[in-house]
Design an enzyme around this catalytic site. Structure first.
Site, short mmCIF file in Angstrom:
data_model
loop_
_atom_site.label_atom_id
_atom_site.label_comp_id
_atom_site.label_asym_id
_atom_site.label_seq_id
_atom_site.Cartn_x
_atom_site.Cartn_y
_atom_site.Cartn_z
CB CYS A 316 -1.01 -0.01 1.15
SG CYS A 316 -0.30 0.19 2.79
CG HIS A 374 -4.88 1.22 3.50
ND1 HIS A 374 -4.04 0.57 2.63
CD2 HIS A 374 -5.86 1.77 2.72
CE1 HIS A 374 -4.49 0.69 1.39
NE2 HIS A 374 -5.59 1.41 1.43
CG ASP A 397 -6.33 3.15 -1.52
OD1 ASP A 397 -5.21 2.85 -1.93
OD2 ASP A 397 -6.87 2.60 -0.54
#
Length: 720
Positions: A316, A374, A397
């Protein structure tokens, strides 16, 4: 006299101009039709001149400074920002002409405009005019790009006509970016320090670990490094949107909402020829461990040079940091954001379920999960598609988690919409809302049935943070997302016991706390506090269990456990000191986290209580020291050294990497000889700064025990 154009892009009248082309209408400069436009034969061109097309003098040095793109000077490409003027020059000997025209081309779209004799500008149209002063030996033309022009690679051609015959032609190329310095641009940022941080800064910090033990990781954004901007533009050209309909894609590139969705999808390779392939398996054979990357430049240029095959591997923070580089390179303000205890709610019910055995082992029983952290990005833009109240920071994202309108991307979701729970708005507001607001239901399972259940409404999203403007430290943005006060501990704090993981009933309670920040090579010290809330004595079975845990997975195998009996008198409280020694964890933990659980069972009533603490064991830091730190000058050689002290209970060796955007042209690699426990080693090197400003010198040591040790030093580079 009316101005004629075949096709117009960058403004608001493309459909009108295309219609006019089909029906041979003539238009005034304000875009309104006048009368029919008769076909005219093309003027005769002087073949001998056309065949020797000349190169325009793009005045690169002047234009780069004017457009704040001088950091791209190494590529010798003209890079300018929309909504502003740039100058090109022709030989002053070009005197005998009646008219000059400029043709600006993007793909198969183009606009042809006359060069006006006097200065003029227009927010929504391309405009060209002669420099009334000019320079010695030159005839200069100023070109004004519309504030809504599309991002991309352009071709520019200037033609001179005398008596309807072509007498001269010169061409050049330029790259056009968004302009956060222009008030009319949809990515305008109002303050210079924000523009410096979120557009111009080529280094940053990423935040990881847990909410009670936040650790920083240096990252080189590299947006000004050689070939990176070209790779960012390749990303747009390789995208499925461009391949399906080139013209439509070019027209949509004026909108940062559209650009950001394309980039979000192209950073991962799930649906396309994207930049990065994700890997959370723990097996990184055939590629690079995601934890080994230190910057975006190597990833983007490797992708482009490979013929657009995905780079292996990313997780991530790598996906987010690479996207931040691309957006900054394209002129869209961007920052990397970390959400701690981030919920992945697969069924959209805003509930995450977790299960433990009666021995304290965490079980994997559902598709829902909580990632210890995250990482995503926020981009700054206006949202004309949603109304003015949704302008500002937007969540995007690129980590492939869920599909958005059929594609693995996420956002742009307005941060304000997330805070106000306006989950009906596009794009993906409901998904991000769950990531920061879900409730956690925890159960203890024994013999196939639930023997204890609890709910925590505060665990998800307790800390949401990014890098502070101008300083290498945390900036807490939790209040932008939620109507709650952040619970994070300062990075400078030596203790992390302000946050505890506890469970209780009306009969007893249990809480696990960290006594001090866990550091590799040191003893992990925790306290289990148990309280008897009844006026009768209790005998408790105590089960303690520690498991390694990747940030986005359920824990792995148990590496430490303790079991015993605890007796409490009426209303008595006891604190048990827990110690996990380096020999028990240091060869297993590495970059992973630790999930520690305590399950207490009342021997008489069979009632269970669970307490949990997840934490990160901080790796030791590399120390970077500069010679003459206060006198770092542009294009002068300077010395530095890296110092490492082995904190482990066994000898270690490793490979040291040194990098720095604007400081080193390429990564330096050194092999470190084995160091005994407690031993110290150092490595000297030199660097020559290529750009002025605040730069980051970054060092990374991959040890033989699979632990990565990192460090960085901010370097202030000045002119001689």
């Amino acid at each position: 006299m009316a101005t004629t154009r075949k096709i117009f892009f960058g403004g608001r009248n493309f459909g009108v101009w295309a219609w006019a082309l089909r029906h041979r209408w003539r238009y005034q400069s304000n875009g309104m039709p006048t009368k029919a436009w008769p076909r005219q034969s093309k003027p005769k061109e002087r073949v001998q001149l056309v065949s020797s097309m000349r190169q325009l003098d793009l005045e690169i040095e002047e234009n780069l400074q004017r457009h704040r793109t001088d950091a791209f000077a190494h590529s010798q490409t003209l890079v300018v920002r929309r909504g502003a003027v740039f100058r090109v020059s022709l030989p002053r000997t070009l005197r005998l002409f009646d008219a000059l025209t400029v043709k600006i081309t993007l793909g198969r779209l183009y606009v042809r405009i006359p060069v006006n004799p006097s200065p003029s500008r227009h927010l929504s149209r391309w405009v060209a005019f002669r420099d009334p002063e000019g320079g010695p030996g030159k005839l200069s033309v100023f070109i004004w790009s519309p504030v809504s022009a599309s991002v991309g690679r352009y071709a520019l051609r200037i033609s001179a006509f005398a008596r309807q015959e072509l007498t001269f032609r010169a061409s050049g190329k330029f790259i056009l970016l968004c302009n956060p310095w222009c008030r009319a641009d949809s990515v305008f940022l109002p303050h210079e320090d924000q523009r410096e941080e979120y557009v111009q800064n080529d280094s940053s910090l990423l935040f990881m670990g847990t909410a009670t033990n936040i650790v920083s990781r240096p990252w080189s954004m590299d947006q000004f490094e050689p070939d990176v901007l070209e790779a960012c533009l390749d990303l747009l050209d390789v995208s499925p949107e461009h391949q399906r309909n080139e013209k439509l894609d070019y027209l949509h590139r004026k909108d940062p909402v559209y650009i950001s969705r394309v980039v979000s999808a192209m950073i991962n390779c799930q649906d396309d020829r994207g930049v990065l392939q994700g890997n959370w398996s723990g097996d990184f054979s055939g590629g690079v461990n995601a934890s080994s990357w230190t910057g975006s430049g190597e990833i983007l240029t490797s992708w482009a040079r490979s013929g657009f095959h995905p780079v292996k591997y990313g997780q991530c923070w790598v996906f987010a940091a690479v996207m931040c580089t691309v957006m900054r390179a394209l002129g869209i303000p961007c920052r990397v954001v970390t959400n701690f205890n981030s919920a992945h709610d697969t069924n959209g019910n805003l509930v995450i379920e977790e299960f433990y055995s009666e021995m304290g082992v965490k079980l994997k029983s559902t598709k829902d999960s909580i990632w210890n952290f995250h990482v995503w990005v926020e981009c700054w833009m206006t949202r004309r598609d949603l109304g003015g109240d949704m302008d500002g920071w937007q969540v995007l994202d690129p980590t492939p988690q869920e599909r958005s309108r059929g594609v693995f991307c996420c956002g742009p979701a307005p941060v304000r919409a997330i805070k106000e729970r306006r989950v009906h708005l596009p794009y993906d507001v409901s998904f991000v809302y769950a990531e920061v607001n879900a409730d956690v239901y925890t159960a203890v399972v024994s013999g196939g049935r639930v023997v204890s259940r609890s709910v925590d409404t505060q665990r998800v999203g307790p800390v949401i943070c990014t890098k502070e403007i101008g300083f290498p430290r945390i900036h807490d943005v939790t209040a932008d997302y939620k109507n709650v006060k952040s619970q994070y501990c300062s990075l400078s704090s030596s203790r992390s016991d302000s946050s505890t993981a506890s469970r209780s009933s009306d009969k007893m309670s249990a809480a696990l706390t960290l006594d001090e920040t866990p550091v590799s090579g040191g003893v992990l010290r925790l306290t289990l506090k148990v309280v008897n809330r009844q006026r009768a004595a209790k005998t408790l079975k105590v089960h303690l269990n520690a498991q390694t845990k990747e940030y986005n997975h359920s824990p792995g195998e148990t590496f430490w456990e303790k079991h015993g009996i605890l007796r409490l008198g009426p209303l008595e409280a006891k604190s048990l000191k827990l110690r996990i020694f380096p020999t028990e964890y240091e060869d297993l933990v590495g970059d992973d986290l630790v999930n520690l659980a305590a399950v207490l069972e009342d021997a008489a009533t069979r009632e269970h209580v669970l307490a949990v603490q997840e934490f990160h064991v901080t790796a030791p830091e590399l120390v970077v020291e500069l010679e003459d730190e206060d006198k770092v000058a542009l294009k002068r050689e300077h010395g530095a050294r890296v110092v490492f002290v082995n904190p482990f209970s066994h000898p270690v060796s490793g490979v040291l990497s040194v990098s720095g955007a604007g400081l080193l042209p390429a990564r330096l690699v050194f092999r470190m000889l084995p160091l005994r426990p407690g031993g110290s080693g150092e490595q000297r090197f030199t660097f020559v700064p290529a750009r002025v400003g605040q730069k980051m010198l970054q060092v990374s040591l991959m040890l033989s025990n699979k632990t990565t040790v990192r460090g960085f030093k901010m370097v202030s580079v000045e002119h001689l």
